[in-house]
Design a protein around this motif. Sequence first.
Motif, PDB file in Angstrom:
ATOM      1  N   LEU A  13       0.839  -1.211   0.000  1.00 10.28           N
ATOM      2  CA  LEU A  13       0.000   0.000   0.000  1.00 10.28           C
ATOM      3  C   LEU A  13       0.869   1.253   0.000  1.00 10.28           C
ATOM      4  O   LEU A  13       0.558   2.242  -0.679  1.00 10.28           O
ATOM      5  CB  LEU A  13      -0.922  -0.007   1.216  1.00 10.28           C
ATOM      6  CG  LEU A  13      -2.070  -1.010   1.190  1.00 10.28           C
ATOM      7  CD1 LEU A  13      -2.756  -1.067   2.553  1.00 10.28           C
ATOM      8  CD2 LEU A  13      -3.077  -0.655   0.098  1.00 10.28           C
ATOM      9  N   SER A  14       1.960   1.203   0.756  1.00 13.03           N
ATOM     10  CA  SER A  14       2.873   2.335   0.806  1.00 13.03           C
ATOM     11  C   SER A  14       3.495   2.603  -0.568  1.00 13.03           C
ATOM     12  O   SER A  14       3.534   3.744  -1.046  1.00 13.03           O
ATOM     13  CB  SER A  14       3.972   2.067   1.826  1.00 13.03           C
ATOM     14  OG  SER A  14       4.991   3.028   1.747  1.00 13.03           O
ATOM     15  N   GLN A  15       3.979   1.543  -1.208  1.00  5.42           N
ATOM     16  CA  GLN A  15       4.604   1.698  -2.527  1.00  5.42           C
ATOM     17  C   GLN A  15       3.618   2.232  -3.551  1.00  5.42           C
ATOM     18  O   GLN A  15       3.927   3.144  -4.320  1.00  5.42           O
ATOM     19  CB  GLN A  15       5.149   0.351  -2.986  1.00  5.42           C
ATOM     20  CG  GLN A  15       5.812   0.390  -4.356  1.00  5.42           C
ATOM     21  CD  GLN A  15       6.353  -0.965  -4.770  1.00  5.42           C
ATOM     22  OE1 GLN A  15       6.884  -1.704  -3.943  1.00  5.42           O
ATOM     23  NE2 GLN A  15       6.219  -1.300  -6.029  1.00  5.42           N
ATOM     24  N   THR A  16       2.411   1.681  -3.571  1.00  9.35           N
ATOM     25  CA  THR A  16       1.393   2.124  -4.523  1.00  9.35           C
ATOM     26  C   THR A  16       0.961   3.550  -4.226  1.00  9.35           C
ATOM     27  O   THR A  16       0.785   4.357  -5.138  1.00  9.35           O
ATOM     28  CB  THR A  16       0.179   1.170  -4.478  1.00  9.35           C
ATOM     29  OG1 THR A  16       0.630  -0.156  -4.779  1.00  9.35           O
ATOM     30  CG2 THR A  16      -0.880   1.585  -5.486  1.00  9.35           C
ATOM     31  N   GLY A  17       0.795   3.878  -2.945  1.00  9.26           N
ATOM     32  CA  GLY A  17       0.408   5.236  -2.573  1.00  9.26           C
ATOM     33  C   GLY A  17       1.446   6.268  -2.983  1.00  9.26           C
ATOM     34  O   GLY A  17       1.105   7.352  -3.488  1.00  9.26           O
ATOM     35  N   LEU A  18       2.729   5.943  -2.789  1.00  7.77           N
ATOM     36  CA  LEU A  18       3.795   6.861  -3.202  1.00  7.77           C
ATOM     37  C   LEU A  18       3.823   7.048  -4.712  1.00  7.77           C
ATOM     38  O   LEU A  18       4.189   8.117  -5.214  1.00  7.77           O
ATOM     39  CB  LEU A  18       5.149   6.337  -2.712  1.00  7.77           C
ATOM     40  CG  LEU A  18       5.412   6.478  -1.216  1.00  7.77           C
ATOM     41  CD1 LEU A  18       6.653   5.686  -0.815  1.00  7.77           C
ATOM     42  CD2 LEU A  18       5.558   7.942  -0.829  1.00  7.77           C
ATOM     43  N   GLU A  24       2.366  16.091  -0.784  1.00 10.71           N
ATOM     44  CA  GLU A  24       3.454  15.760   0.121  1.00 10.71           C
ATOM     45  C   GLU A  24       2.933  15.283   1.475  1.00 10.71           C
ATOM     46  O   GLU A  24       3.527  14.413   2.109  1.00 10.71           O
ATOM     47  CB  GLU A  24       4.383  16.961   0.301  1.00 10.71           C
ATOM     48  CG  GLU A  24       5.641  16.655   1.104  1.00 10.71           C
ATOM     49  CD  GLU A  24       6.428  15.460   0.557  1.00 10.71           C
ATOM     50  OE1 GLU A  24       7.009  14.716   1.369  1.00 10.71           O
ATOM     51  OE2 GLU A  24       6.474  15.272  -0.676  1.00 10.71           O
ATOM     52  N   TYR A  25       1.798  15.829   1.912  1.00  9.80           N
ATOM     53  CA  TYR A  25       1.205  15.398   3.178  1.00  9.80           C
ATOM     54  C   TYR A  25       0.893  13.899   3.128  1.00  9.80           C
ATOM     55  O   TYR A  25       1.210  13.154   4.044  1.00  9.80           O
ATOM     56  CB  TYR A  25      -0.072  16.202   3.444  1.00  9.80           C
ATOM     57  CG  TYR A  25      -0.765  15.854   4.728  1.00  9.80           C
ATOM     58  CD1 TYR A  25      -0.390  16.437   5.939  1.00  9.80           C
ATOM     59  CD2 TYR A  25      -1.817  14.927   4.742  1.00  9.80           C
ATOM     60  CE1 TYR A  25      -1.032  16.100   7.127  1.00  9.80           C
ATOM     61  CE2 TYR A  25      -2.463  14.592   5.924  1.00  9.80           C
ATOM     62  CZ  TYR A  25      -2.068  15.173   7.108  1.00  9.80           C
ATOM     63  OH  TYR A  25      -2.705  14.846   8.279  1.00  9.80           O
ATOM     64  N   ASP A  26       0.270  13.464   2.018  1.00  6.09           N
ATOM     65  CA  ASP A  26      -0.054  12.050   1.866  1.00  6.09           C
ATOM     66  C   ASP A  26       1.200  11.199   1.700  1.00  6.09           C
ATOM     67  O   ASP A  26       1.298  10.090   2.246  1.00  6.09           O
ATOM     68  CB  ASP A  26      -0.967  11.838   0.656  1.00  6.09           C
ATOM     69  CG  ASP A  26      -2.354  12.415   0.874  1.00  6.09           C
ATOM     70  OD1 ASP A  26      -2.786  12.472   2.044  1.00  6.09           O
ATOM     71  OD2 ASP A  26      -2.994  12.807  -0.113  1.00  6.09           O
ATOM     72  N   ARG A  27       2.175  11.714   0.949  1.00  6.40           N
ATOM     73  CA  ARG A  27       3.393  10.956   0.716  1.00  6.40           C
ATOM     74  C   ARG A  27       4.153  10.696   2.018  1.00  6.40           C
ATOM     75  O   ARG A  27       4.730   9.631   2.217  1.00  6.40           O
ATOM     76  CB  ARG A  27       4.292  11.682  -0.293  1.00  6.40           C
ATOM     77  CG  ARG A  27       3.680  11.747  -1.693  1.00  6.40           C
ATOM     78  CD  ARG A  27       4.577  12.511  -2.670  1.00  6.40           C
ATOM     79  NE  ARG A  27       5.851  11.833  -2.872  1.00  6.40           N
ATOM     80  CZ  ARG A  27       6.043  10.802  -3.689  1.00  6.40           C
ATOM     81  NH1 ARG A  27       5.016  10.307  -4.376  1.00  6.40           N
ATOM     82  NH2 ARG A  27       7.229  10.263  -3.822  1.00  6.40           N
ATOM     83  N   GLU A  28       4.111  11.696   2.915  1.00  6.83           N
ATOM     84  CA  GLU A  28       4.754  11.514   4.211  1.00  6.83           C
ATOM     85  C   GLU A  28       4.090  10.391   4.994  1.00  6.83           C
ATOM     86  O   GLU A  28       4.749   9.577   5.651  1.00  6.83           O
ATOM     87  CB  GLU A  28       4.697  12.818   5.012  1.00  6.83           C
ATOM     88  CG  GLU A  28       5.328  12.732   6.394  1.00  6.83           C
ATOM     89  CD  GLU A  28       6.802  12.346   6.352  1.00  6.83           C
ATOM     90  OE1 GLU A  28       7.255  11.671   7.301  1.00  6.83           O
ATOM     91  OE2 GLU A  28       7.494  12.692   5.370  1.00  6.83           O
ATOM     92  N   ARG A  29       2.774  10.292   4.912  1.00 14.56           N
ATOM     93  CA  ARG A  29       2.057   9.210   5.602  1.00 14.56           C
ATOM     94  C   ARG A  29       2.405   7.848   4.994  1.00 14.56           C
ATOM     95  O   ARG A  29       2.543   6.864   5.718  1.00 14.56           O
ATOM     96  CB  ARG A  29       0.538   9.441   5.526  1.00 14.56           C
ATOM     97  CG  ARG A  29       0.047  10.701   6.197  1.00 14.56           C
ATOM     98  CD  ARG A  29       0.381  10.713   7.696  1.00 14.56           C
ATOM     99  NE  ARG A  29      -0.025  11.930   8.368  1.00 14.56           N
ATOM    100  CZ  ARG A  29       0.737  13.006   8.498  1.00 14.56           C
ATOM    101  NH1 ARG A  29       1.954  13.017   7.958  1.00 14.56           N
ATOM    102  NH2 ARG A  29       0.315  14.057   9.158  1.00 14.56           N
TER     103      ARG A  29
END
Length: 203
Positions: A13-18, A24-29
């Motif tokens: 999920l992290s890889q797909t989200g990035l 940037e707010y979402d990318r930090e999460r």
Amino acid sequence: MSVLDLSRRLLALSQTGLHFSQEEYDRERYREMAQIAGELLALESAMTPDKVRALWMVEDGYSTPKVDVRGAVFRGEQVLMVKERVDGKWTLPGGWADVNDTPSHAVEKEIEQESGFTARAVKLAAIFDRNKHNHPKFLYHVWKMFFVCEITGGDFRTSYETTDVKFFPVAELPELSTGRVTAAQIQCAYKHHLDRALPTEFD
């Protein structure tokens, strides 16, 4: 679900989200999600959280399962097997599918590289989710494709990955490299070798 299953899902999920998010707010999460998943996996292994993330984040973009191909070549009631240099145990020839290869070419290439025999894929016997077939725990989510193949030429030859090549009776298999293949999967391929009209198995 196990800690490995949950952590793997978080990393995916992290890889797909990035990949998709520009905020940037979402990318930090999403980066924090990867950090947490790495720490969870580190608790289950000898690796550090940074090592876990480094192994996982070798690709970017939408996260998908890796594809492993295995070639089952039979001679009478015997199956062609190769001895892995890494663990000294036996498996069907095979490995990761390469980009730009077709599935059949990928498995034919692996058989030649690991055993010395040229072969032709004649039937896709099964596509199995590695998580569901008694393999040891593994970081990546893997789909395993098992092909029934026929020898077209070549001869016994080892490689930088294999130290021995032999035919074994299907009923008397050697010690298996179970991260790569199980006895049940070899039996499945043998069943499809005997009856090519059987439908491909999956999951």
